[in-house]
Write an enzyme that holds these catalytic residues in place. Structure first.
Site, PDB file in Angstrom:
ATOM      1  CG  ASP A   1      21.977  51.649  29.520  1.00 34.98           C
ATOM      2  OD1 ASP A   1      23.124  51.361  29.170  1.00 34.98           O
ATOM      3  OD2 ASP A   1      21.393  52.694  29.181  1.00 34.98           O
TER       4      ASP A   1
ATOM      5  N   GLY B   1      27.978  50.296  26.792  1.00 31.09           N
ATOM      6  CA  GLY B   1      28.703  50.275  28.063  1.00 31.09           C
ATOM      7  C   GLY B   1      28.232  49.088  28.866  1.00 31.09           C
TER       8      GLY B   1
HETATM    9  P1  IMP Z   1      24.241  56.841  19.306  1.00 28.11           P
HETATM   10  O1  IMP Z   1      24.238  55.348  19.403  1.00 28.11           O
HETATM   11  O2  IMP Z   1      25.443  57.452  19.996  1.00 28.11           O
HETATM   12  O3  IMP Z   1      24.085  57.344  17.909  1.00 28.11           O
HETATM   13  O4  IMP Z   1      22.977  57.398  20.113  1.00 28.11           O
HETATM   14  C1  IMP Z   1      21.649  57.188  19.658  1.00 28.11           C
HETATM   15  C2  IMP Z   1      20.713  56.894  20.799  1.00 28.11           C
HETATM   16  O5  IMP Z   1      21.019  55.640  21.367  1.00 28.11           O
HETATM   17  C3  IMP Z   1      20.790  57.890  21.963  1.00 28.11           C
HETATM   18  O6  IMP Z   1      19.499  58.027  22.523  1.00 28.11           O
HETATM   19  C4  IMP Z   1      21.709  57.206  22.949  1.00 28.11           C
HETATM   20  O7  IMP Z   1      21.502  57.656  24.284  1.00 28.11           O
HETATM   21  C5  IMP Z   1      21.249  55.778  22.768  1.00 28.11           C
HETATM   22  N1  IMP Z   1      22.289  54.808  23.148  1.00 28.11           N
HETATM   23  C6  IMP Z   1      23.397  54.478  22.474  1.00 28.11           C
HETATM   24  N2  IMP Z   1      24.089  53.525  23.119  1.00 28.11           N
HETATM   25  C7  IMP Z   1      23.387  53.243  24.227  1.00 28.11           C
HETATM   26  C8  IMP Z   1      23.572  52.283  25.284  1.00 28.11           C
HETATM   27  O8  IMP Z   1      24.522  51.502  25.352  1.00 28.11           O
HETATM   28  N3  IMP Z   1      22.610  52.293  26.242  1.00 28.11           N
HETATM   29  C9  IMP Z   1      21.538  53.104  26.203  1.00 28.11           C
HETATM   30  N4  IMP Z   1      21.320  53.994  25.242  1.00 28.11           N
HETATM   31  C10 IMP Z   1      22.241  54.057  24.250  1.00 28.11           C
END
Ligand code: IMP
Length: 427
Positions: free
Chosen positions: A13, A40
């Protein structure tokens, strides 16, 4: 043949969408190389705001070929609805290429992501619940379903049946959930296949040939360095490699062809989900950063945890990615502060650490050592060059540059396309 990598230098982010978009018109291909619709990216063009999750940002530039590389995990339903959403706003995704080797997120991955997080309770990772971890798990376990399987209904059926034989046992016996029906999944995915077929390609071959022809390729990372499966704050990480090494593995472009690595660095720090975050502010100052910076997740809408700039993290990101240039984002958010603290080192049990401690146990106990710098009161969102910034803002940028291990080549002073100060060319 420039091949430029953009990586998040913190916990994601950082504002990568803005950086990709800035370069978008000067590149021929924009490639996502890891992650999936857990990412995102927000891009603001004129009065239009686009939130992209799976599609590479290049999709917004008519002369760019957007590519989903082999390292990405693709949820085809989400991809198609993102394509349809853009199409309703007059943006065509016709040029999109999807690697035949990318893995698919299946319904059982999403179901398992949700139940395992619930099962972990307080120890949960705080995932986005999109099935990312389970899809990568099956890839490594050699049980994955790939994009190319959509082209062979016989193989697709076999793979879905084989996966569900095991996953349904887990879902029903371990977690007391309903079993997933293979026939339904097959029907759903064959529907996606019809629409995605024209986009499926040998993207590694296409990208390498494009580089041979002198074209410019931008490799766009999702998440950030500290969420990397190897180099992040494991286990509070995502399941792929956002770092620059991952750009090669996830695209089929060899390391010898990379020409630049641009680290995206926010002028303060944020994190979504669980895990250590030494400079986190849990008081009203953290709330101020969240509100002023609009720090709410593009993908999940969750509040982002906020804190001061951490130079130890920035130096680490510079080192593991081989950053050649930093893009400093959201400097405007800090306007109006009297003094701005920057974390220059940590203290762990009375011992000073200038680098990230070797063990997670120590990192969990790391207390930031701050130095404070004078702030500025002026609104900087209309600045058009570095020289137009107030002297204290210039000094803050130069301080971060000195501490971070690479030059700062661009500065974001607002969300719009034009609100970027460029100090050095990024390509
Ligand atoms: P996952 O990628 O859904 O398995 O989530 C694993 C970790 O990565 C969690 O702490 C999420 O909040 C973080 N995370 C995944 N994608 C993003 C992103 O685009 N921005 C910030 N944190 C992310």
């Amino acid at each position: 043949m420039p091949a430029v990598v953009l990586v998040g230098a913190q916990w994601g982010d950082e504002g990568k969408g803005k950086a990709t978009d800035l370069l978008g018109d000067r590149v021929d291909y924009v490639v996502r190389y890891q992650g999936g619709n857990n990412a995102g990216h927000t891009v603001v063009i004129g009065d239009q705001k686009y939130a992209l999750h799976l599609l590479p940002t290049g999709v917004l530039s008519p002369n760019v070929v957007p590519v989903i590389g082999n390292g990405v995990v693709v949820d085809p339903g989400v991809l198609l609805s993102e394509i349809d959403g853009l199409s309703e706003r007059g943006v065509s995704s016709e040029r999109l290429l999807i690697s035949a080797d990318a893995h698919l997120i299946m319904p059982h991955h999403k179901a398992i992501d949700k139940v395992t997080e619930r099962f972990l309770g307080k120890a949960r990772i705080g995932t986005t619940g999109r099935g990312i971890g389970p899809a990568y798990g099956d890839k490594v376990y050699r049980m994955g379903v790939r994009v190319q399987d959509l082209l062979d209904p016989g193989i697709l059926r076999k793979k879905i049946e084989a996966a569900l034989q095991e996953k349904n046992q887990i879902l029903t016996k371990l977690y007391n959930r309903r079993a997933i029906e293979a026939d339904k999944v097959l029907e759903e995915y064959l529907g996606y296949a019809e629409r995605l077929k024209p986009h499926i390609a040998d993207t590694s071959l296409i990208l390498n040939r494009a580089l041979d022809d002198g074209k410019t390729v931008l490799l766009e990372g999702g998440q950030g360095t500290l969420l990397d499966i190897d180099h992040g704050t494991y286990p509070f990480v995502t399941s792929s490699s956002p770092t620059s090494g991952g750009a090669c593995a996830g695209s089929g472009i060899p390391p010898t062809r990379l020409t630049r690595v641009i680290g995206i660095l926010k002028a303060y720090t944020t994190r979504v989900g669980s895990g250590p975050f030494p400079t986190e502010l849990t008081d009203e100052m953290g709330e101020w950063l969240r509100t002023t910076g609009g720090e709410y997740g593009v993908t999940t809408g969750r509040n982002r945890r906020c804190g001061w700039f951490d130079a130890v993290i920035a130096r680490y990101a510079s080192r593991v990615n081989g950053v050649t240039d930093f893009f400093l984002t959201k400097l405007d958010v800090l306007s109006g502060l009297e003094r701005i603290p920057v974390c220059v080192a940590y203290e762990v049990d009375g011992v000073r650490h200038d680098e990230i401690p070797m063990t997670q146990t120590d990192f969990h106990h790391a207390k930031p050592v701050y130095e404070e710098f004078p702030g500025w009161q002026e609104d900087i969102s209309g600045a058009t060059s570095f020289d137009e910034l107030p002297p204290n803002a210039q000094a803050y940028v130069r301080t971060l540059e000195e501490m971070s291990g690479a030059r700062i080549s661009a500065i974001g002073v607002g969300p719009g396309r034009t609100q970027t100060l460029q100090l050095h060319s990024l390509i």
